[in-house]
Design a protein around this motif. Sequence first.
Motif, short mmCIF file in Angstrom:
data_model
loop_
_atom_site.label_atom_id
_atom_site.label_comp_id
_atom_site.label_asym_id
_atom_site.label_seq_id
_atom_site.Cartn_x
_atom_site.Cartn_y
_atom_site.Cartn_z
N THR A 1 0.83 -1.21 0.00
CA THR A 1 0.00 0.00 0.00
C THR A 1 0.86 1.26 0.00
O THR A 1 0.56 2.24 -0.69
N THR A 2 1.95 1.23 0.74
CA THR A 2 2.87 2.37 0.74
C THR A 2 3.45 2.60 -0.65
O THR A 2 3.55 3.75 -1.12
N ALA A 3 3.81 1.52 -1.33
CA ALA A 3 4.34 1.65 -2.69
C ALA A 3 3.30 2.23 -3.63
O ALA A 3 3.61 3.09 -4.47
N LEU A 4 2.05 1.76 -3.52
CA LEU A 4 0.98 2.31 -4.36
C LEU A 4 0.80 3.79 -4.09
O LEU A 4 0.70 4.60 -5.03
N ALA A 5 0.74 4.16 -2.82
CA ALA A 5 0.52 5.56 -2.46
C ALA A 5 1.68 6.43 -2.94
O ALA A 5 1.46 7.55 -3.44
N ASP A 6 2.91 5.94 -2.81
CA ASP A 6 4.06 6.71 -3.27
C ASP A 6 3.99 6.97 -4.77
O ASP A 6 4.31 8.07 -5.24
N ARG A 7 3.58 5.97 -5.52
CA ARG A 7 3.47 6.14 -6.98
C ARG A 7 2.41 7.17 -7.34
O ARG A 7 2.48 7.79 -8.39
N LEU A 8 1.42 7.33 -6.46
CA LEU A 8 0.31 8.24 -6.72
C LEU A 8 0.48 9.58 -6.02
O LEU A 8 -0.37 10.47 -6.16
N GLY A 9 1.54 9.72 -5.22
CA GLY A 9 1.78 10.97 -4.54
C GLY A 9 0.79 11.29 -3.45
O GLY A 9 0.41 12.45 -3.26
N THR A 10 0.37 10.26 -2.72
CA THR A 10 -0.60 10.48 -1.64
C THR A 10 -0.20 9.63 -0.44
O THR A 10 0.79 8.88 -0.48
N ALA A 11 -0.96 9.73 0.64
CA ALA A 11 -0.69 8.95 1.85
C ALA A 11 -1.35 7.57 1.74
O ALA A 11 -2.41 7.42 1.11
N PRO A 12 -0.75 6.55 2.37
CA PRO A 12 -1.30 5.19 2.31
C PRO A 12 -2.44 4.99 3.30
O PRO A 12 -2.48 4.01 4.05
N THR A 13 -3.39 5.91 3.30
CA THR A 13 -4.52 5.88 4.23
C THR A 13 -5.81 5.93 3.45
O THR A 13 -5.84 6.26 2.25
N ALA A 14 -6.92 5.63 4.15
CA ALA A 14 -8.22 5.70 3.49
C ALA A 14 -8.49 7.11 2.98
O ALA A 14 -8.99 7.31 1.86
N ALA A 15 -8.15 8.12 3.77
CA ALA A 15 -8.39 9.50 3.35
C ALA A 15 -7.52 9.87 2.15
O ALA A 15 -7.98 10.52 1.20
N GLY A 16 -6.24 9.43 2.17
CA GLY A 16 -5.36 9.76 1.07
C GLY A 16 -5.74 9.07 -0.22
O GLY A 16 -5.84 9.70 -1.29
N LEU A 17 -5.98 7.77 -0.16
CA LEU A 17 -6.31 7.01 -1.37
C LEU A 17 -7.71 7.32 -1.88
O LEU A 17 -8.00 7.13 -3.07
N ALA A 18 -8.62 7.79 -1.01
CA ALA A 18 -9.97 8.14 -1.46
C ALA A 18 -9.95 9.31 -2.43
O ALA A 18 -10.91 9.50 -3.20
N ARG A 19 -8.86 10.09 -2.44
CA ARG A 19 -8.74 11.19 -3.39
C ARG A 19 -8.35 10.72 -4.79
O ARG A 19 -8.40 11.49 -5.75
N ILE A 20 -7.96 9.44 -4.90
CA ILE A 20 -7.54 8.88 -6.19
C ILE A 20 -8.75 8.22 -6.84
O ILE A 20 -9.38 7.35 -6.24
N PRO A 21 -9.11 8.58 -8.08
CA PRO A 21 -10.24 7.92 -8.74
C PRO A 21 -10.03 6.40 -8.79
O PRO A 21 -8.89 5.93 -9.00
N PRO A 22 -11.08 5.61 -8.62
CA PRO A 22 -10.92 4.15 -8.56
C PRO A 22 -10.20 3.55 -9.76
O PRO A 22 -9.37 2.67 -9.59
N ARG A 23 -10.50 4.03 -10.96
CA ARG A 23 -9.86 3.43 -12.13
C ARG A 23 -8.38 3.79 -12.21
O ARG A 23 -7.57 3.02 -12.71
N ARG A 24 -8.03 4.98 -11.73
CA ARG A 24 -6.61 5.32 -11.71
C ARG A 24 -5.88 4.45 -10.69
O ARG A 24 -4.75 3.99 -10.94
N LEU A 25 -6.50 4.21 -9.55
CA LEU A 25 -5.89 3.33 -8.55
C LEU A 25 -5.72 1.93 -9.10
O LEU A 25 -4.69 1.28 -8.90
N ALA A 26 -6.73 1.43 -9.82
CA ALA A 26 -6.65 0.10 -10.42
C ALA A 26 -5.51 0.03 -11.44
O ALA A 26 -4.79 -0.97 -11.53
#
Length: 530
Positions: free
Chosen positions: A248-273
């Motif tokens: 999860t930390t690696a995913l969040a780092d690639r997206l420039g956000t925190a590895p938390t529900a609040a941080g990842l919720a800012r990423i559109p689902p398809r972009r996260l996928a």
Amino acid sequence: MTTMMGRGGGMAGEPEVRTAAGAVRGRWRGGQAEFRGIPYGRPPVGGLRFAAPVAALPWEGVRPAVAYGPVAPQSGPAVTSDPSRSGAAGTPADADADADADEEWLTLNVRTPDLGAARLPVLVWIHGGAYIAGASSDPSYDPAALAGAGLVVVSLNYRVGAEGFALIEGAPANRGLLDQIAALHWIRRNIAAFGGDPERVTVAGQSAGAGSIAALLTVKPARGLFRRAITHSVPGNHCTRALAAEVTTALADRLGTAPTAAGLARIPPRRLAGEVTALGAALGDHPERWGRLARTGVPVCPVLDGELLTETPWPALAGGRADGIDLLVGHTRDEFRLFSVLSGRHGTGPDGTGGWTDEEARAALELFAPPPHGADAYRAARPRATPGDLLETVYSDALFRMPSLRLAEANAAAGGASYLFELALAATEFGGVFGACHSLDVPLAFGTLGSPTGRQLFGERPAPEVRAVSRELQRAWVRFTTSGSPGWAAYDPGPQLTRVLDTASSTVRYPERSSYEIWRGHDPAPFDLP
């Protein structure tokens, strides 16, 4: 409220059923009533993103249930457009649906041979897809043949990829499994209205669907929701909390956000996928960071979170911390061949026997053979094997065959009745290069040899022996769902009786003897940081 066929065989309108949340209207298909896209949970987006599933809101009037629901964003190298929105299995996309409909990922489908029946056995299909993809609308899962044999067949969508299985701070773990449990609760409350018996529910799945069911066998929230289980090609994939948090930390780092529900919720689902896909492709470049997970290409899977999943299914069952049930479990003979061929590596070496190198085979044995002497045992058992043969054997064993065998043994130790099979029938297309590969069993079990997958594996006109194996496997499913026995003797650690499905099927001692001896006493270990 139901609408039935007329006595003269005609249709008295489309079928309607009242569920606990409201009435649904399906369609008649081949004399059977089918309902698609019924919500069992609210769309897990917005304020409910990364939350545990919440029951669907009730509705007024009659809700159309004629189109498959959309699937959660898909990840992986084989990602295509959402089949439910492009008319998969003969279903047109609903152009009039409002924008929120594309986020109704938590839906299920019901096909029943008789709406007026009472207490028909129920088969619940949980699709596979490596925990990052898959959809109940896949044409290979067409339930017509099984419903025609007297089963009420339910299939469901659930959250996959990061939405369903990433370990996220501030969110419950294993949300995909929680979705499946929510669907089973819906089935228990509502299936009688479709002619099914809530006390005779069998869950069935292949690959990640089978792995999900293995987990459900041992978790308290799923107890009492099903009576029997069918698991094909059970994967051994589980992550420790430490490894899952690193992913999860690696995913969040690639997206420039925190590895938390609040941080990842800012990423559109398809972009996260999409980032899950990219990370999966990059795992193999850094085995020193990801260990065995690097060799799978799949960054997320069920997590030993200490709450829903406190341990893997094998010790939980064998140690008496979960009760055994009626279990039909099996694998194909050449599980890993599918991935070897699709990667272009099988049969491409200078001698025509395989394109895997000595170094790759050595790495596979060191990482996946059971310690401390498993690698040497594989070489001793197959002294003339090519690197490709060794690699395909250890991957087949570690990822699917031995988890399936060990689940049969653990369930028997827990007091259940386990019935074991191996599919040895080989695919007939492409010169038979796929062998008896992973997923070959799906169109055989559903009787969907005419589906795209069935045609790719068995041709436009499947041979008589292919049709015979398909009939046998379908009969085994129906008999097991109905009575608890597929038609052959239960597995016992002594004789180890196993049904081998082939051009001439037989019940014999477990056929993969050398692999059994190598893995004796070794359960699949969860993936962890190296």
